[in-house]
Design an enzyme around this catalytic site. Structure first.
Site, PDB file in Angstrom:
ATOM      1  N   CYS A   1      29.171  -0.892  12.054  1.00 51.17           N
ATOM      2  CA  CYS A   1      27.942  -1.642  11.743  1.00 51.17           C
ATOM      3  C   CYS A   1      28.364  -2.400  10.575  1.00 51.17           C
ATOM      4  O   CYS A   1      27.634  -3.490  10.175  1.00 51.17           O
ATOM      5  CB  CYS A   1      26.801  -0.588  11.039  1.00 51.17           C
ATOM      6  SG  CYS A   1      27.155   0.243   9.651  1.00 51.17           S
ATOM      7  N   GLY A   2      29.618  -2.315   9.785  1.00 49.69           N
ATOM      8  CA  GLY A   2      29.993  -3.125   8.766  1.00 49.69           C
ATOM      9  C   GLY A   2      30.148  -2.370   7.691  1.00 49.69           C
ATOM     10  O   GLY A   2      30.633  -2.804   6.727  1.00 49.69           O
TER      11      GLY A   2
END
Length: 256
Positions: free
Chosen positions: A240-241
């Site tokens: 998701c980062g």
């Protein structure tokens, strides 16, 4: 051997010390890794989206005989209702302090969409990931003066996690502890069931991993990955980062 390392650790860690720590931690059980962390890691918190591995770590911490580190929950505003219900169950079960961080300047989905537009995850996923996960995390770390975090990542989850070490130092200097790095899903699932640990109800409805409602779906026939159903239409996307390079994520994001 644990006393060969300073208590707490003196930062920043050099590569030789980090390698020695990982050689030591690799021989320990998750419970012993967590016990070591409670003594050695400065300003320690647990970041969690209330996935199974994070819940196992929390349950282990609750039985350690030490105060449970505060939790940081990144509320993207797009979690399933079942996830928010689980957050409350965890509060009640463990009496733990949960610090909730939302996208900057936003309390609701309407706030977020007025600021960024609708379906940002479809139009610009880098900016979406930065806005709902990366920036709130960095804000939490700065405001709470976090130096170390416990994560729920494991090698068997694959992708970027396949070569995970017990302890990592990211590009900002943050220490990331992965106490269950070597556990399989079967071990995690067995612990959850044997210890009656709260879990997301969606896992009983065909979901293998739960994130935002717009990018999570039940696993399909033939799916083999532990995180099957997450970003199913996004090709090679596996993160998701939050655990990507902060500076690279910031440079790609078009934040307002």
């Amino acid at each position: 051997m644990a006393d060969q390392f300073s208590t707490p650790l003196e930062l920043p860690l050099n590569e030789e010390t980090l390698a020695a720590i990982n050689a030591h931690l690799s021989q320990l059980s998750p419970q012993d890794i967590l016990a070591w962390a409670l003594t050695h890691l400065p300003a320690l918190y647990q970041t969690t989206a209330f996935g199974l591995t994070g819940l196992v770590a929390l349950d282990m911490l609750s039985k350690s005989g030490h105060p449970i580190p505060k939790l940081i929950f990144l509320d993207t505003l797009y979690h399933f209702a079942e996830t928010y219900e689980l957050v409350q169950q965890v509060r009640e079960r463990y009496a733990v302090d949960i610090k909730v961080y939302k996208p900057e300047g936003c309390k609701t989905i309407r706030d977020f969409e007025l600021k960024h537009g609708e379906e940002l995850w479809e139009k610009d996923e880098d900016t979406y990931d930065f806005a709902v996960k990366v920036e709130p995390a960095q804000r939490a770390y700065q405001e709470l003066e976090v130096r170390s975090v416990i994560t729920g990542r494991r090698r068997s989850q694959g992708g970027d996690r396949a070569s995970l070490q017990p302890l990592e130092v990211d590009e900002t200097g943050l220490l990331k502890l992965n106490p269950l790095f070597a556990w399989s899903f079967a071990q995690v699932d067995a612990y959850i069931r044997e210890n009656n640990v709260p879990r997301n109800q969606l896992l009983d409805q065909g979901y293998r991993s739960v994130g935002d409602w717009h990018s999570t779906q039940p696993s399909r026939e033939g799916d083999t990955g532990e995180r099957a159903g997450r970003w199913a239409d996004k090709g090679e996307k596996t993160e998701c980062g939050l655990h990507k390079n902060f500076f690279e994520m910031k440079s790609r994001a078009k934040v307002r």
